[in-house]
Design an enzyme around this catalytic site. Structure first.
Site, mmCIF file in Angstrom:
data_model
loop_
_atom_site.group_PDB
_atom_site.id
_atom_site.type_symbol
_atom_site.label_atom_id
_atom_site.label_comp_id
_atom_site.label_asym_id
_atom_site.label_seq_id
_atom_site.Cartn_x
_atom_site.Cartn_y
_atom_site.Cartn_z
ATOM 1 N N LYS A 158 0.857 -1.185 0.000
ATOM 2 C CA LYS A 158 0.000 0.000 0.000
ATOM 3 C C LYS A 158 0.890 1.230 0.000
ATOM 4 O O LYS A 158 1.676 1.455 0.919
ATOM 5 C CB LYS A 158 -0.906 -0.012 1.232
ATOM 6 N N GLU B 94 7.437 -6.797 1.094
ATOM 7 C CA GLU B 94 6.275 -6.612 1.978
ATOM 8 C C GLU B 94 5.269 -7.758 1.795
ATOM 9 O O GLU B 94 4.700 -8.270 2.763
ATOM 10 C CB GLU B 94 5.566 -5.279 1.657
ATOM 11 N N LYS C 1 -2.074 -1.583 -3.869
ATOM 12 C CA LYS C 1 -2.961 -0.420 -3.806
ATOM 13 C C LYS C 1 -2.162 0.870 -3.821
ATOM 14 O O LYS C 1 -1.184 0.962 -3.080
ATOM 15 C CB LYS C 1 -3.751 -0.514 -2.500
HETATM 16 C C1 PBG Z 1 -7.312 3.418 5.657
HETATM 17 C C2 PBG Z 1 -7.581 3.326 4.215
HETATM 18 C C3 PBG Z 1 -7.401 4.299 3.219
HETATM 19 C C4 PBG Z 1 -7.896 3.761 2.041
HETATM 20 C C5 PBG Z 1 -8.331 2.480 2.340
HETATM 21 N N1 PBG Z 1 -8.101 2.224 3.667
HETATM 22 C C6 PBG Z 1 -6.929 5.682 3.335
HETATM 23 C C7 PBG Z 1 -5.518 5.954 3.628
HETATM 24 O O1 PBG Z 1 -4.685 5.069 3.781
HETATM 25 O O2 PBG Z 1 -5.231 7.140 3.746
HETATM 26 C C8 PBG Z 1 -7.986 4.448 0.716
HETATM 27 C C9 PBG Z 1 -8.982 3.903 -0.234
HETATM 28 C C10 PBG Z 1 -9.334 4.791 -1.358
HETATM 29 O O3 PBG Z 1 -8.724 5.856 -1.603
HETATM 30 O O4 PBG Z 1 -10.282 4.440 -2.076
HETATM 31 N N2 PBG Z 1 -6.038 3.206 6.077
#
Ligand code: PBG
Length: 311
Positions: free
Chosen positions: A181, A219, A234
């Protein structure tokens, strides 16, 4: 003949719809930055599940907005919080044809908006965060989540969650780890939707540097070794190379998240008449599938399922 020899096929069953469950909402409240999406009360979620089942999509990914926040995000593990309430409503209403996934993170539940516990110095305390995440995951599993999906990016959280679940007789609950992520600007609309923008600093201390691709593979390997059943890359669109490399290296199911900013950008361009929304959405999803994703989390899930059926 082109259909016959197409190398990539999109199927509604591979799509997951994100849903925002809001403890403070009494009726669906539109999210301006995510056209077609709303914050909904828990009792509304079975209705969304019915539409999802009718569309043939694979599952729902639930995010919660609590009634109140605190500095440790304790609300994430409240059995009466929005996500457990929605899961119990689903257990009573929807059948097994939809996979119920609960996002596990503290950022929607903390006053400061960070995904972990913050020290007096303003740093993130990785290890102090793990038990809070584990107990949130357990709460969701007890309420009926088939899959828990940690998105916090703390090190060691998959092992902590697996241990907590197994110890609570919840060994059947699967873990979808948000392994790779990235610290992305494409999360902007989500942070509005989930009210979770950090009040100070950013998430670069725990989310990944967009310049790093090999690190993503490390990771993912760590999360699989800790017991993740599936892993995620992601955002999706700007990281297709990471999806492809991960697909080549690992055999576990690979999910990709087409995030809020990717969706909102396509909508904004389409609203100006600059692109065709349907074609652009399906093309972006096809690209993600072609890169190697088995599962795609997307705000287009319901519409895309219908569009795929019309083709
Ligand atoms: C929470 C989370 C986020 C997203 C999913 N889970 C936000 C972030 O990490 O700031 C983003 C999902 C999206 O932008 O559609 N940690």
């Amino acid at each position: 003949m082109r259909d016959l020899v197409a190398e990539t096929r999109l199927d509604p069953s591979m799509l997951i719809l994100p849903v925002f469950v809001d403890a403070n909402a009494t009726a669906p409240t539109e999210i301006a930055s995510l056209p077609g999406h709303a914050r909904v009360p828990a009792r509304e979620v079975p209705r969304i599940a019915e539409r999802a089942i009718a569309a043939g999509i694979g599952g729902l990914l639930l995010f919660g907005l609590p009634g109140e926040k605190d500095d440790r995000g304790e609300g994430a593990a409240d059995p009466l919080g929005p996500v457990p309430m929605a899961l119990r409503a689903l257990r009573d209403a929807a059948g097994p044809e939809l996979v119920r996934i609960a996002d596990v993170c503290l950022c929607e539940y903390t006053t400061h908006g960070h995904c972990g516990v913050v020290t007096i110095e303003g740093a993130i305390d990785n290890d102090a965060t793990l038990p809070l995440l584990a107990s949130a995951a357990r709460t969701y599993a007890e309420a009926g989540a088939d899959v828990v999906a940690p998105s916090d990016m703390m090190d060691g959280r998959v092992a902590a969650i697996r241990q907590e679940l197994d110890g609570a007789n919840l060994s059947e609950t699967a873990i979808l780890a948000y392994s790779a992520k990235y610290a992305s600007s494409f999360y902007g609309p989500f942070r509005d939707a989930a009210d979770c923008a950090p009040r100070f600093g950013d998430r670069a201390a725990y989310q990944m540097d967009p310049r790093n691709g090999r690190e993503a593979l490390a990771e993912i390997a760590a999360d699989l070794a800790e017991g993740a059943d599936m892993f995620m890359v992601k955002p999706a669109g700007p990281y297709l190379d990471v999806i492809a490399a991960a697909r080549a290296r690992f055999d576990a199911p690979l999910a990709a998240y087409q995030v809020s900013g990717e969706y909102a950008a396509l909508h904004a361009a389409a609203a100006r008449g600059w692109i065709d929304l349907r074609r652009a959405a399906l093309e972006s999803l096809t690209g993600i599938a072609r890169a190697g994703a088995d599962v795609i989390v997307t705000y287009f899930a319901l519409e895309a399922a219908a569009w795929i059926g019309e083709r």
